[in-house]
Motif scaffolding. Structure first.
Motif: not given
Length: 308
Positions: A56-57, A68-69, A113-117
């Protein structure tokens, strides 16, 4: 954006190893539910994601960074702090610059989230096109940024449909215009958050995480901008009666209009009022659907990671 990201050790390791990671929003913690139910929900959702083999993040803005997380202490801070700001896209620069505590909506969570992959994001319900107050003739044009972000961001969002207080038909029309693929998970019908059928269909039905993952991967190969919306109906035992719900919604919309509630205050106001008028059943339904979405979303994320 990448220079503003701050990963928890668990999430960073999972992403580096190509393991399944599931993004989770934080507005549902700070503005969607009361304490202590909100904190228990946040912990339960993270536990469910881990049970299904994913990491989970939960995402939030903390001390000028896109986190993120989150640690358990950070989850508790979001659940208890009256200073947490509800953050959509337009609010992000302000909250980051001022280093405020920011709780991310669907739009801002999906963007981070998308920027984080991260490929899969689980939430309760998406925003959409708002209804006007019953009996009022004036046109209402209140459209959530959630929709425009879904139309341009390569991410899969798993939810229980659009919130019941919205104009579902108009919301689906906007999603179609933006080219978002809408999949029904084990259903042919588009759910309405508290209810299993909002009166509209979906683009396609999928019955397994693997089937959903195959369509998500096929969309990626087309390079079509935008994402996939996987709608997962609330469990039947937890759904509310549609007729009763519609009556409560109309009363709530009329009260909201009379009180002059607008903008980002609309959704928290309506959720709180629905909890009140249903004697707490709306909150119980909300908790049930979020946990159900977490399980399905984690399963889809794991299937995607296996197919990659």
């Amino acid at each position: 954006m990448k220079y503003l990201l701050s990963y928890s050790p668990e999430v960073r390791e999972a992403l580096e190893q190509g393991r399944a990671v599931v993004a989770l929003e934080s507005t549902i913690i700070s503005h969607g539910m009361p304490y202590p139910e909100n904190l228990a929900m946040a912990r339960d959702v993270e536990r469910i994601v881990r049970e299904e083999g994913a990491v989970p993040a939960t995402i939030a803005l903390i001390d000028g960074r896109c986190k993120v997380g989150l640690s358990d202490a950070e989850l508790e801070r979001l659940a208890t702090s009256p200073e947490a700001v509800k953050v959509s896209l337009r609010d992000m620069p302000i909250v980051l610059a001022r280093k405020q505590l920011g709780a991310t909506t669907v739009a801002s969570t999906a963007t981070i989230a998308r920027a984080a992959g991260i490929d899969v994001f689980v939430t309760g319900g998406i925003g959409g096109v708002h209804r006007g107050a019953p009996g009022r003739a004036e046109q209402v044009w209140d459209v959530s940024a959630d929709l425009t972000v879904l139309g341009r961001t390569e991410i899969t969002v798993v939810c229980a449909g659009a919130k019941s207080v919205l104009d579902i038909g108009a919301t689906l029309e906007v999603l179609e215009t933006l080219g978002v693929t809408v999949l029904g998970y084990q259903t042919d019908r588009f759910p309405g958050f508290y209810t299993r059928d909002a009166g509209f269909g979906v683009d396609a039905r999928v019955d397994t995480p693997e089937e959903a993952a195959a369509i998500i991967r096929a969309r990626r190969r087309t390079n079509i901008p935008g994402g996939v919306l996987v709608v997962n109906p609330i469990p039947e035992a937890d759904a509310l009666d549609p007729a009763e719900l519609e009556r409560h919604i109309e009363e709530a919309l009329s009260a909201m209009a009379a009180e002059g509630i607008t903008g980002k205050a609309v959704t928290p106001y309506l959720l709180a009022r629905m909890k009140e008028v249903t004697g707490g059943r709306a909150l119980e339904a909300n908790l049930a659907l979020v946990k159900h979405n977490a399980r399905v979303g984690a399963q889809i994320a794991v299937a995607l990671s296996r197919q990659s």
